[in-house]
Motif scaffolding. Structure first.
Motif, PDB file in Angstrom:
ATOM      1  N   LEU A  12       8.184  -3.290 -26.693  1.00 16.24           N
ATOM      2  CA  LEU A  12       8.885  -3.837 -27.849  1.00 16.24           C
ATOM      3  C   LEU A  12      10.197  -4.525 -27.479  1.00 16.24           C
ATOM      4  N   ALA A  13      10.612  -4.435 -26.219  1.00 18.35           N
ATOM      5  CA  ALA A  13      11.863  -5.064 -25.785  1.00 18.35           C
ATOM      6  C   ALA A  13      11.708  -6.583 -25.733  1.00 18.35           C
ATOM      7  N   ASP A  14      12.835  -7.282 -25.834  1.00 16.76           N
ATOM      8  CA  ASP A  14      12.809  -8.752 -25.806  1.00 16.76           C
ATOM      9  C   ASP A  14      12.628  -9.291 -24.396  1.00 16.76           C
ATOM     10  N   GLU A  15      13.142  -8.570 -23.402  1.00 19.12           N
ATOM     11  CA  GLU A  15      13.041  -9.014 -22.015  1.00 19.12           C
ATOM     12  C   GLU A  15      12.407  -7.918 -21.180  1.00 19.12           C
ATOM     13  N   HIS A  16      11.822  -8.302 -20.041  1.00 20.50           N
ATOM     14  CA  HIS A  16      11.079  -7.349 -19.224  1.00 20.50           C
ATOM     15  C   HIS A  16      11.444  -7.506 -17.748  1.00 20.50           C
ATOM     16  N   PRO A  17      12.690  -7.145 -17.394  1.00 22.74           N
ATOM     17  CA  PRO A  17      13.147  -7.312 -16.009  1.00 22.74           C
ATOM     18  C   PRO A  17      12.393  -6.433 -15.013  1.00 22.74           C
ATOM     19  N   ALA A  18      11.903  -5.267 -15.448  1.00 22.86           N
ATOM     20  CA  ALA A  18      11.156  -4.397 -14.526  1.00 22.86           C
ATOM     21  C   ALA A  18       9.870  -5.073 -14.073  1.00 22.86           C
ATOM     22  N   LEU A  19       9.179  -5.704 -15.004  1.00 21.11           N
ATOM     23  CA  LEU A  19       7.932  -6.390 -14.655  1.00 21.11           C
ATOM     24  C   LEU A  19       8.204  -7.590 -13.751  1.00 21.11           C
ATOM     25  N   GLN A  20       9.281  -8.313 -14.033  1.00 22.18           N
ATOM     26  CA  GLN A  20       9.636  -9.450 -13.179  1.00 22.18           C
ATOM     27  C   GLN A  20       9.894  -8.990 -11.749  1.00 22.18           C
ATOM     28  N   ARG A  21      10.643  -7.889 -11.610  1.00 22.67           N
ATOM     29  CA  ARG A  21      10.927  -7.356 -10.279  1.00 22.67           C
ATOM     30  C   ARG A  21       9.639  -6.890  -9.610  1.00 22.67           C
ATOM     31  N   ALA A  22       8.766  -6.237 -10.371  1.00 21.62           N
ATOM     32  CA  ALA A  22       7.514  -5.736  -9.813  1.00 21.62           C
ATOM     33  C   ALA A  22       6.640  -6.876  -9.310  1.00 21.62           C
ATOM     34  N   ILE A  23       6.591  -7.977 -10.064  1.00 19.90           N
ATOM     35  CA  ILE A  23       5.810  -9.138  -9.641  1.00 19.90           C
ATOM     36  C   ILE A  23       6.342  -9.683  -8.323  1.00 19.90           C
ATOM     37  N   GLN A  24       7.664  -9.734  -8.206  1.00 18.09           N
ATOM     38  CA  GLN A  24       8.272 -10.225  -6.967  1.00 18.09           C
ATOM     39  C   GLN A  24       7.897  -9.339  -5.784  1.00 18.09           C
ATOM     40  N   LEU A  25       8.046  -8.013  -5.946  1.00 19.02           N
ATOM     41  CA  LEU A  25       7.755  -7.093  -4.849  1.00 19.02           C
ATOM     42  C   LEU A  25       6.266  -7.073  -4.520  1.00 19.02           C
ATOM     43  N   ALA A  26       5.425  -7.084  -5.551  1.00 14.18           N
ATOM     44  CA  ALA A  26       3.979  -7.043  -5.327  1.00 14.18           C
ATOM     45  C   ALA A  26       3.493  -8.303  -4.619  1.00 14.18           C
ATOM     46  N   SER A  27       4.082  -9.440  -4.947  1.00 12.26           N
ATOM     47  CA  SER A  27       3.699 -10.692  -4.297  1.00 12.26           C
ATOM     48  C   SER A  27       4.028 -10.653  -2.814  1.00 12.26           C
ATOM     49  N   ASP A  28       5.199 -10.116  -2.481  1.00 10.47           N
ATOM     50  CA  ASP A  28       5.622 -10.051  -1.078  1.00 10.47           C
ATOM     51  C   ASP A  28       4.846  -9.003  -0.292  1.00 10.47           C
ATOM     52  N   ALA A  29       4.548  -7.866  -0.951  1.00 12.77           N
ATOM     53  CA  ALA A  29       3.929  -6.746  -0.241  1.00 12.77           C
ATOM     54  C   ALA A  29       2.420  -6.677  -0.413  1.00 12.77           C
ATOM     55  N   LYS A  30       1.844  -7.592  -1.213  1.00  8.86           N
ATOM     56  CA  LYS A  30       0.403  -7.548  -1.522  1.00  8.86           C
ATOM     57  C   LYS A  30       0.031  -6.192  -2.130  1.00  8.86           C
ATOM     58  N   ALA A  31       0.851  -5.728  -3.050  1.00  8.86           N
ATOM     59  CA  ALA A  31       0.667  -4.409  -3.650  1.00  8.86           C
ATOM     60  C   ALA A  31      -0.082  -4.506  -4.976  1.00  8.86           C
ATOM     61  N   GLU A  32      -0.638  -3.381  -5.396  1.00 11.67           N
ATOM     62  CA  GLU A  32      -1.278  -3.273  -6.694  1.00 11.67           C
ATOM     63  C   GLU A  32      -0.269  -2.737  -7.708  1.00 11.67           C
ATOM     64  N   LEU A  33      -0.399  -3.167  -8.962  1.00 14.41           N
ATOM     65  CA  LEU A  33       0.510  -2.744 -10.025  1.00 14.41           C
ATOM     66  C   LEU A  33      -0.252  -1.994 -11.109  1.00 14.41           C
ATOM     67  N   LYS A  34       0.419  -1.014 -11.680  1.00 13.61           N
ATOM     68  CA  LYS A  34      -0.043  -0.420 -12.932  1.00 13.61           C
ATOM     69  C   LYS A  34       1.111  -0.473 -13.903  1.00 13.61           C
ATOM     70  N   ILE A  35       0.914  -1.141 -15.038  1.00 11.15           N
ATOM     71  CA  ILE A  35       1.967  -1.301 -16.035  1.00 11.15           C
ATOM     72  C   ILE A  35       1.674  -0.371 -17.201  1.00 11.15           C
ATOM     73  N   ILE A  36       2.645   0.465 -17.542  1.00 12.67           N
ATOM     74  CA  ILE A  36       2.448   1.423 -18.631  1.00 12.67           C
ATOM     75  C   ILE A  36       3.572   1.324 -19.654  1.00 12.67           C
ATOM     76  N   ASP A  37       3.256   1.712 -20.868  1.00 14.80           N
ATOM     77  CA  ASP A  37       4.245   1.982 -21.907  1.00 14.80           C
ATOM     78  C   ASP A  37       3.881   3.354 -22.465  1.00 14.80           C
ATOM     79  N   VAL A  38       4.838   4.021 -23.090  1.00 15.35           N
ATOM     80  CA  VAL A  38       4.596   5.374 -23.583  1.00 15.35           C
ATOM     81  C   VAL A  38       4.989   5.463 -25.055  1.00 15.35           C
ATOM     82  N   VAL A  39       4.058   5.913 -25.874  1.00 14.06           N
ATOM     83  CA  VAL A  39       4.329   6.182 -27.283  1.00 14.06           C
ATOM     84  C   VAL A  39       4.638   7.668 -27.413  1.00 14.06           C
ATOM     85  N   GLN A  40       5.807   7.996 -27.929  1.00 13.18           N
ATOM     86  CA  GLN A  40       6.201   9.386 -28.045  1.00 13.18           C
ATOM     87  C   GLN A  40       5.533  10.047 -29.246  1.00 13.18           C
ATOM     88  N   ASP A  41       4.998  11.225 -29.040  1.00 17.45           N
ATOM     89  CA  ASP A  41       4.385  11.991 -30.126  1.00 17.45           C
ATOM     90  C   ASP A  41       5.475  12.619 -30.988  1.00 17.45           C
TER      91      ASP A  41
END
Length: 219
Positions: A12-41
């Protein structure tokens, strides 16, 4: 280098700096990503009305999570997406334990208009204290500002007096990998204190204490 990265995003946030950073690191390291969000009960025993409202919230977050991951579909980065239920810090730690992630990336708490970067909130602190793998907290910038994605410096603190040096080696390797991936300068520090310094301040002069401290530092 990292091969399996977990990314926590507030869909729900307007910006997603964590995902941007993850894309950068994954591109350099050829890593796999799992993107999660959590809905609180909200309740262990929700009634029909709460269940319907929560279902609407979950659907909205799920749709937005899918939307923010669209850029990944155009890149050669393997990834999965999942919406979880529970407490964010607990779900993050559980994911790391069960799926053996070697890095967690999360944006810091929202920055206030007077701040240049975000600050660590309660969830951030709990993740750092409990997560069994390295955690990258990406600074979230206030609205209307542009934060540079490039990481210029990486700081790692080690304990040169540690009896078991495996942790120091792990810290240094992780820091070196991060610095290399971001083309950053690596800084290594060690913090220490004079034993019973407060008592010595009362029992001796500042000059003698300073000389004593200097002697300890060089020995």
């Amino acid at each position: 280098m990292f091969t399996n990265i977990l990314v926590y995003e507030n869909a729900l946030a307007d910006e997603h700096p964590a995902l941007q950073r993850a894309i950068q690191l994954a591109s350099d390291a050829k890593a796999e990503l799992k993107i999660i969000d959590v809905v609180q009960d909200e309740s262990n025993h929700p009634d029909d009305r709460r269940r319907k409202m929560r279902s609407l919230v979950e659907q909205e977050r799920d749709d937005r999570l899918d939307l923010i991951c669209q850029p990944l579909r155009e890149l050669d980065i393997p990834f999965t997406v999942e919406l979880l239920r529970g407490r964010p810090f607990a779900e993050i730690v559980r994911e790391v334990v069960h799926e053996n992630f070697d890095l967690v990336i999360k944006a810091t708490s929202l920055a206030t208009p007077n701040e240049v970067t975000g600050v660590m909130g309660p969830v951030d602190m709990r993740i750092v204290r409990n997560c069994p793998c390295p955690v990258w907290l990406e600074a979230r910038h206030p609205p209307g500002t542009s934060g540079a994605l490039r990481c210029k410096d990486v700081l790692v603190a080690i304990d040169p007096q540690a009896v078991l040096d495996d942790l120091n080696r792990s810290l240094l390797k992780t820091a070196m990998d991060l610095a290399k991936a971001s083309d950053a300068v690596l800084h290594v520090i060690a913090a220490w204190e004079v034993l019973d310094e407060d008592l010595l301040k009362q029992k001796t002069s500042l000059e003698k204490l300073t000389k004593y401290t200097t002697h300890l530092r060089s020995s």
